[in-house]
Design a protein around this motif. Structure first.
Motif, mmCIF file in Angstrom:
data_model
loop_
_atom_site.group_PDB
_atom_site.id
_atom_site.type_symbol
_atom_site.label_atom_id
_atom_site.label_comp_id
_atom_site.label_asym_id
_atom_site.label_seq_id
_atom_site.Cartn_x
_atom_site.Cartn_y
_atom_site.Cartn_z
ATOM 1 N N GLN A 743 0.830 -1.196 0.000
ATOM 2 C CA GLN A 743 0.000 0.000 0.000
ATOM 3 C C GLN A 743 0.877 1.264 0.000
ATOM 4 O O GLN A 743 0.590 2.226 -0.720
ATOM 5 N N ARG A 746 2.450 1.661 -3.548
ATOM 6 C CA ARG A 746 1.515 2.222 -4.525
ATOM 7 C C ARG A 746 1.286 3.707 -4.279
ATOM 8 O O ARG A 746 1.163 4.495 -5.224
ATOM 9 N N SER A 747 1.251 4.103 -3.005
ATOM 10 C CA SER A 747 1.089 5.521 -2.693
ATOM 11 C C SER A 747 2.270 6.327 -3.193
ATOM 12 O O SER A 747 2.109 7.420 -3.748
ATOM 13 N N THR A 821 -0.109 2.906 7.753
ATOM 14 C CA THR A 821 -1.406 2.555 7.177
ATOM 15 C C THR A 821 -2.437 3.664 7.332
ATOM 16 O O THR A 821 -3.537 3.559 6.787
#
Length: 824
Positions: A743, A746-747, A821
């Motif tokens: 995650q 991808r950010s 997160t």
């Protein structure tokens, strides 16, 4: 339509009120039933929205409930609170394991005597265990004497005349040769001796360092044997290690060694008196306590009575009855599991923290309507985290001071820390939930071990882990709240500030490693393990460098704008080399090398995935498969060529044929026996439920069962099926870390700003590095316990009683996962 017409028309609300007035009033029971249905529906919707939180809280409640059940089912255990010895003047008595309730002592360990004047005198009878006298903070090791107080010493027939001596170095002569020892290096006639033929690379490196650098590493000088080499002074017909000179408490002291064979006579001459160190007798005047084995005994004297108050490593008894010699009497006390004595005030602090957590959670649910609940929620979270940090520090300090909190208080402290970790604002992720469950399972295993061991000291592992968890939860909670506050206000640290923070972190880690090399050993320094902090710093620095590797030219163009640019090149390399050097110099196995190898492979694979470098990824995967094949080959086929490998071959030979090495293979065989006794359903055939709080059996005899072989005890108590459940949670934790890493990647890949891209990739590589280290710990620990690998000393993350590993690595990793997160 005019205003008066509109006013005269009844509204829908007024019509509804009129209709309700005309309707018949419903009975009370249907109204309550309807309200209950609405409440249940709202609860079901809330549970559906937070199914992960509900499952996590249920599992944590079950594990904490099992700990409470273990405390309730623990049988009564007794230990002596005071041991009184009555001796008239001129009489003597021999004390040992039975009389002192000290498990790590000999059967006849001490000779206690009163002379004609009534003074108490003590002599150590043991040939393998030392006795230490404590006087107002200073220590005196029996069987040793400071070299600066001597004129001459004799080892068997070899006589040495001391020419000069002080606290730092000693010079002595024999047979026309002059010897000088400075606490690190032995010089013969002014020249450093050559290395011994069998010296390992680490020993040679230490000798070279001490011969060149002004800051030396302490190494003892040993007497005996036939070789003059390194720090050995050979003496014909004398057992190697018959005596030694080493730096103890800042002074050079000569002590009688403890060889396996016959002990050599070590005679010392000082102040006109000759003494045999093997028969050294010390006065107890001014002595506050003595250390016998691992047991500490406080001393008070009154006339012909001497009272010993044992603490730490005291043997437990099922009943307060034991026949003792006529001169010895015991005062019994029951092991306290619920009362904490001086630490009882911690109950109030824990209650206040739980109240703050509850108020914060309730206020957070109502924060959508107005700002006041949001402020209350923030204040409650802040008070709870600060309170938890202070409670953890207080519990740890109290334990070190000898006033450890009770097991029940430690249970409540640990449960509150886990509740705080889950209740802090933010989204509950798979990694956070699995990490909390693993922490609770590890605490359960440590409590079972502490309650089942036949000594009072085993509970300290559980108490220390609970205190460390509270400290880690408090520090991590403060960092999470600060990060959320900064993100909400749109405040971000400058790139140069971040780099200098990382540089400071690296400097602290390197200094801690140097302290361990200079003043510690492979177990750590000052009761801490700096290597855990170094692993965290290495991961952070490497993540920073790899994050800058992508779109390097998209950031600041001027060299001065990059801040500490040197850090990007030399920082990780320095830490890596420091950890590698520590592994070679301080540690007697190659487990740190395996940790670094797995971590390097994980970081390389993460880089290959991010860069789309398929050949590099294929090469790393192929290397990993080749390593697995080599382990399988050695385990199945074996080889006689290992004997030529020197020191490290011993561990492989023990691993391949433990029965042929009964002494060094004892740990492996005891672990295998404990796992075999556990079977699939545990030793009690009820997954350990019937054995909660009961004796741990023979599994407690496994060396380092609380650390390296914690998994063997877990499998013995809860069976292989329980181990499979633990493996599943461990796999869920690693999966959650990898999901958080992807995650973040991808950010970073989708970002259009240099800082956002760097931050996303930094989180990606840091999470991959942290997960690789945890994976390495899992692999090494399970491999060691299941005899897949040779014995290597590494704790299992979350399960073992490793305070430094929990505080300096696992808690920061969980905190970083939670922050990453949230998109901070």
């Amino acid at each position: 339509m005019t205003v008066s017409q509109a006013a005269s028309r009844p509204t829908k609300q007024a019509a509804g009120h009129a209709a309700r007035r005309l309707m018949p009033r419903q009975p009370l029971v249907p109204r309550l039933t309807g309200a209950l249905n609405v409440a249940l529906y709202a609860t079901a919707r809330a549970a559906a929205r937070n199914i992960g939180l509900a499952i996590t809280l249920s599992i944590l409640a079950s594990l904490c409930g099992l700990q409470a059940l273990a405390l309730l089912r623990a049988p009564a255990a007794w230990l002596p609170s005071a041991i009184t010895v009555t001796l008239p003047a001129g009489d003597s008595i021999t004390l040992g394991q039975r009389e002192l309730a000290a498990p790590q002592t000999d059967r006849n360990h001490l000779s206690l005597r009163r002379d004609a004047s009534g003074s108490w005198l003590l002599r150590n009878l043991s040939t393998s265990n030392h006795v230490v006298l404590l006087r107002d903070g200073s220590e005196q090791r029996m069987g040793s004497v400071a070299t600066q107080d001597l004129q001459r010493f004799q080892i068997d027939g070899a006589v040495f005349d001391i020419r000069a001596a002080n606290a730092d170095q000693v010079t002595f002569t024999r047979d026309g040769h002059e010897w000088r020892y400075d606490g690190a290096t032995l010089y013969r006639d002014g020249r450093q001796q050559a290395n011994c033929p069998e010296s390992r690379l680490a020993s040679k490196a230490l000798a070279a360092w001490n011969g060149i650098m002004p800051l030396t590493i302490t190494r003892p000088l040993t007497f005996g044997g036939n070789l003059y080499c390194d720090n050995r002074l050979g003496l014909a017909q004398v057992t190697p290690g018959a005596a030694q000179i080493s730096r103890i408490n800042g002074r050079l002291q000569l002590s009688a060694g403890n060889p396996d064979g016959d002990r050599a006579a070590v005679l010392v001459t000082g102040a006109g008196k000759q003494t045999d160190l093997r028969k050294q007798e010390a006065s107890l005047e001014g002595v506050n306590a003595i250390m016998v084995g691992h047991t500490r005994l406080q001393i008070t004297t009154s006339g012909n009575q001497l009272t010993l108050q044992p603490s730490r490593h005291v043997k437990l008894f099922a009943e307060p009855e034991l026949k003792q010699p006529e001169q010895v009497s015991w005062q019994w006390q029951q092991r306290a599991l619920w009362s904490s004595g001086h630490a009882n005030t911690l109950w109030i602090g824990i209650a206040l923290c739980v109240v703050c957590i509850g108020v914060s959670a309730v206020a957070r649910q109502a924060a959508a309507a107005t700002t006041w609940p949001a402020r209350i929620a923030g204040g409650g979270s802040l008070l709870a985290t600060v309170g938890m940090l202070l409670l953890g520090l207080t519990a740890l300090i109290a334990q070190r001071a000898g006033y450890a909190p009770s097991a029940a208080l430690s249970l409540l402290l640990a449960a509150s820390a886990l509740l705080l970790w889950i209740a802090l604002p933010g989204r509950l992720t798979l990694a956070t939930a699995a990490g909390a469950v693993l922490l609770a399972a590890g605490l359960l295993a440590q409590l079972e071990l502490g309650l089942g061991a036949p000594e009072s000291s085993w509970l300290r592992y559980y108490q220390k882990s609970a205190a460390m968890l509270a400290i880690g939860a408090g520090l991590g909670g403060l960092l999470r709240l600060w990060a959320q506050h900064q993100s909400a206000r749109g405040i971000h640290l400058q790139q140069r500030t971040i780099e200098w923070i990382l540089a400071l972190f690296a400097a602290v880690a390197l200094a801690a490693l140097a302290a361990q090399v200079l003043w510690g050993d492979e177990t750590g320094v000052f009761d801490l393990q700096p290597v855990e902090l170094a692993k965290l710093a290495l991961t952070a620095l490497t993540a920073h460098c790899l994050a800058l590797r992508f779109h390097w030219h998209s950031g600041p163009q001027r060299l001065a704008d990059h801040g500490a640019r040197w850090l990007q090149l030399i920082g990780p390399a320095l830490l890596f080399l420091a950890l590698l050097g520590l592994a070679l110099v301080q540690v007697d196995d190659f487990s740190p090398l395996i940790l670094l190898l797995v971590w390097s492979t994980g970081m390389g694979l993460a880089y290959a995935i991010a860069a789309g470098n398929r050949p590099l990824a294929a090469m790393l995967v192929g290397g990993a498969l080749l390593a697995v094949g080599a382990v399988v080959y050695l385990r199945v086929v074996g080889t006689d060529d290992l004997i030529r490998w020197g020191f490290y071959a011993d561990r492989f030979l023990v691993w391949l044929n433990p029965a042929e090495h009964p002494h060094t293979g004892q740990q492996l065989m005891l672990g295998a026996r404990a796992i075999g006794d556990g079977g699939w359903l545990g030793a009690d055939h009820w997954f350990g439920l019937r054995a909660l709080g009961q004796t741990a059996g023979s599994a407690v005899q496994i060396p380092a069962v609380q650390d390296d072989f914690a998994a063997s005890f877990f499998l013995n108590r809860h069976g292989l099926l329980g181990g499979l459940l633990l493996w599943a949670v461990q796999a869920a934790f690693l999966t959650g870390v990898m999901l958080a890493a992807m995650q973040a990647y991808r950010s970073g890949a989708a970002a259009r700003h240099f800082r956002h891209a760097w931050l996303g990739r930094f989180r990606y590589f840091a999470l991959c590095g942290g997960g690789a280290f945890v994976l390495a710990h899992f692999l090494l620990s399970w491999g060691t316990n299941l005899a897949i690998f040779p014995i290597m000393g590494q704790p299992m993350s979350f399960l073992s009683a490793g305070g430094s590993h929990l505080l300096f690595f696992l808690c920061p990793l969980l905190t970083f996962v939670a922050i990453s997160t949230e998109g901070v």
